[in-house]
Design an enzyme around this catalytic site. Structure first.
Site, PDB file in Angstrom:
ATOM      1  N   ARG A   1      -1.481   4.512  -1.452  1.00 27.42           N
ATOM      2  CA  ARG A   1      -1.575   6.341  -0.849  1.00 27.42           C
ATOM      3  C   ARG A   1      -2.509   5.756  -0.032  1.00 27.42           C
ATOM      4  O   ARG A   1      -2.452   6.614   0.917  1.00 27.42           O
ATOM      5  CB  ARG A   1      -2.817   5.851  -2.369  1.00 27.42           C
ATOM      6  CG  ARG A   1      -3.819   6.953  -2.137  1.00 27.42           C
ATOM      7  CD  ARG A   1      -5.030   7.127  -3.774  1.00 27.42           C
ATOM      8  NE  ARG A   1      -4.144   6.503  -5.137  1.00 27.42           N
ATOM      9  CZ  ARG A   1      -3.976   7.503  -5.602  1.00 27.42           C
ATOM     10  NH1 ARG A   1      -4.208   8.786  -5.239  1.00 27.42           N
ATOM     11  NH2 ARG A   1      -3.474   6.623  -7.524  1.00 27.42           N
TER      12      ARG A   1
ATOM     13  N   CYS B   1       2.060  29.821 -13.156  1.00 30.49           N
ATOM     14  CA  CYS B   1       2.073  30.827 -14.712  1.00 30.49           C
ATOM     15  C   CYS B   1       1.639  29.456 -15.721  1.00 30.49           C
ATOM     16  O   CYS B   1       1.819  28.935 -16.541  1.00 30.49           O
ATOM     17  CB  CYS B   1       3.325  31.472 -15.512  1.00 30.49           C
ATOM     18  SG  CYS B   1       3.357  32.551 -14.469  1.00 30.49           S
TER      19      CYS B   1
ATOM     20  N   PRO C   1       1.094  -1.272   0.253  1.00 22.05           N
ATOM     21  CA  PRO C   1       0.676  -0.424  -0.161  1.00 22.05           C
ATOM     22  C   PRO C   1       0.278   1.311   0.260  1.00 22.05           C
ATOM     23  O   PRO C   1       1.831   1.170   0.417  1.00 22.05           O
ATOM     24  CB  PRO C   1      -0.677  -0.046   1.575  1.00 22.05           C
ATOM     25  CG  PRO C   1      -0.355  -0.690   2.090  1.00 22.05           C
ATOM     26  CD  PRO C   1       0.551  -1.802   1.279  1.00 22.05           C
TER      27      PRO C   1
HETATM   28  C1  LIG Z   1       2.916   2.413  -7.132  1.00 23.74           C
HETATM   29  C2  LIG Z   1       2.904   0.852  -7.006  1.00 23.74           C
HETATM   30  C3  LIG Z   1       1.980   0.719  -5.080  1.00 23.74           C
HETATM   31  C4  LIG Z   1       1.416   1.131  -4.745  1.00 23.74           C
HETATM   32  O1  LIG Z   1       0.176   1.590  -5.512  1.00 23.74           O
HETATM   33  P1  LIG Z   1      -0.393   2.682  -4.795  1.00 23.74           P
HETATM   34  O2  LIG Z   1      -1.771   2.865  -5.490  1.00 23.74           O
HETATM   35  O3  LIG Z   1      -0.311   4.472  -3.697  1.00 23.74           O
HETATM   36  O4  LIG Z   1      -1.274   1.615  -3.655  1.00 23.74           O
HETATM   37  C5  LIG Z   1       2.696  -0.799  -5.240  1.00 23.74           C
HETATM   38  N1  LIG Z   1       3.130  -1.713  -5.712  1.00 23.74           N
HETATM   39  C6  LIG Z   1       4.236  -1.036  -7.352  1.00 23.74           C
HETATM   40  C7  LIG Z   1       4.277  -1.839  -7.960  1.00 23.74           C
HETATM   41  C8  LIG Z   1       3.749  -0.041  -7.264  1.00 23.74           C
HETATM   42  O5  LIG Z   1       4.772   0.584  -8.745  1.00 23.74           O
END
Ligand SMILES: *Cc1c(COP(=O)(O)O)cnc(C)c1O
Length: 447
Positions: A303, A371, A301
């Site tokens: 986000r 801008c 995780p």
């Molecule tokens: C970006 C990413 C995540 C995390 O994704 P979220 O949407 O931020 O939870 C997990 N694994 C991989 C391989 C990613 O590229």
């Protein structure tokens, strides 16, 4: 109609957000107006208690299901030394996707065995850096990387634990720039064309590559569990084929991240741990059906760990009212500290930090100071009357905000503070003008 005397909830309370005795927004027991005064604006404020609570909730799901697991925070969502330290203290791992993230994690003293290295174009230098650092797991993304990694391991006389990233051909319902698991993707080994199995056989031939299992990440800001379940189904089928071919039993099935969060009232995600609960139960069922050994489930995780924990504080400046069209209210930040509205048409809510419960009396579009006409942070915000100098709070900016910040227009990047239990800690200083020119060189005379 609100009952007389009833308090109107004019904002959604994430984590420890409350309206304090002074009538101001407080986070982690700290008055946000005091934070703005002390550290200036724009300012990123992280509610670390909420981050810890998320981690705990994820752990509890796995414990309850009696499944071996690993949680790695996808640090691209927000990477800073103090953040890696917070994550390490919480006892989970992290994902990195570049030498820069690896370096930052190293500076933080992050346990390297708990680091997973991702990326579709890891450079030889980055792979060597990871091997030397003792990074725990490398997620191999493509055929060139199998060879490159094997060669670099031979040079260092080392072995590496790896996962193969599979592109399972699942389109998650999300913005196309943050959709990653569909067939036509730059990430991972394609499943349908047989590339995934070809990669498996390639890896099995090489003694230095110790294959732990498979990985997939189908996208980001996903609201439904069925995309994850379709991906899990594809991975289980694939593992069943591999088992039949060579007797291979995966120790790890990594299902990535992507769990959706609430940005505005239109978003109604499950609690992040509830996605995981469903997915784990689903994988358990499917593995049992195939008669395969249950692997450890890893999740990544990003986000969902930090988005809702982060709030940006801005100072309100000028306004431009266009009768019958739109009222523009400008703040002292914008696309340089939050590119998501311009990049993904992302939506946000805003409210006044000094009077979060006040009745709205106007509709304004909050814009930044950059801008570009596209430098719009949030359309159609319902706010009470505002004065220049008021502090505007924009919640859920904790993921892919500071991480994607730029110095466009030579604006210094904001400061970041952590708040918890009445304490505030500056964890990333505000950039200075001197910082902006520190890499610049003067023009040589012969030019
Ligand atoms: C970006 C990413 C995540 C995390 O994704 P979220 O949407 O931020 O939870 C997990 N694994 C991989 C391989 C990613 O590229």
């Amino acid at each position: 109609m609100l009952k007389k005397g009833a308090k109107k909830m004019s904002y959604y309370h994430y984590g420890t957000m409350v309206t304090n005795a002074a009538g101001h927004l407080a986070i982690g027991g700290v008055d946000t107006l005091d934070l703005a005064k002390e550290y200036g604006t724009p300012l990123f404020v992280y509610d670390t208690a909420l981050i810890k609570q998320r981690i705990q909730a994820f752990k509890e799901v796995f414990e309850a299901a009696h499944v071996a697991y690993k949680i790695t925070y996808a640090s691209k969502a927000f990477a800073a030394v103090a953040m890696y330290q917070l994550i390490a203290k919480a006892g989970i791992g992290c994902d990195i996707v570049s030498g820069g993230e690896l370096y930052t994690a190293q500076q933080a003293g992050f346990p390297m065995a708990e680091v997973t290295f991702h990326g579709n174009n890891k450079t030889a230098a980055e792979i060597e850096q990871a091997i030397a650092a003792g990074v725990g797991t490398i997620v191999v993304d493509n055929f060139s990387e199998i060879e490159l990694l094997d060669d670099l391991l031979a040079k260092a006389n080392k072995t590496a634990a790896i996962l193969l990233r599979i592109s399972p051909g699942i389109s998650a319902h999300t913005h196309e720039y943050i959709m990653t698991g569909q067939e036509d993707s730059k990430f991972g080994f394609d499943l349908k064309s047989g590339q995934a199995t070809q990669a498996f056989l390639e890896v099995e031939k090489r003694d230095r590559l110790h294959l732990l299992g498979i990985h997939c990440h189908i996208g980001s800001q996903i609201f439904e569990t069925n995309g994850f379940e379709m991906a899990a189904e594809a991975l289980v089928q694939l593992l069943a084929q591999w088992h039949q071919k060579t007797g291979f039993d995966a120790q790890v099935m990594n299902l990535g991240g992507g769990f959706g969060v609430r940005y505005t009232a239109d978003d109604q995600p499950l609690a992040p741990q509830d996605y995981v609960k469903d997915i784990v139960a689903d994988v358990q069922g499917k593995m049992a059906e195939q008669g395969l050994k249950m692997p450890a489930i890893w999740i990544e995780p990003g986000r969902s760990m930090v988005a809702e924990a982060g709030t940006t504080l801005y100072t309100i400046g000028t306004r431009k009212d266009l009768p019958g069209i739109r009222n523009y209210l400008a703040v002292d930040g914008g696309m340089g500290d939050n590119i998501r509205p311009a990049l993904y048409q992302a939506k946000y809510d805003t409210f006044l930090a000094g009077q979060p419960e006040a009745e709205p009396t106007q509709k304004v579009t909050v814009v930044g100071k950059y801008c570009e006409s596209g430098d719009i942070l949030a359309y159609d915000q319902q706010l009470p009357a505002t004065q220049p100098g008021d502090i505007l709070a924009m919640p859920t900016t904790g993921a892919y905000g500071y991480a994607m910040a730029s110095n466009y227009n030579r604006n210094p990047r904001p400061a970041v503070v952590f708040v918890e239990n009445g304490h505030a800690a500056l964890v990333v200083k505000r950039e200075s003008y001197a910082n902006l020119v520190q890499l610049d060189q003067t023009l040589p005379e012969n030019f």
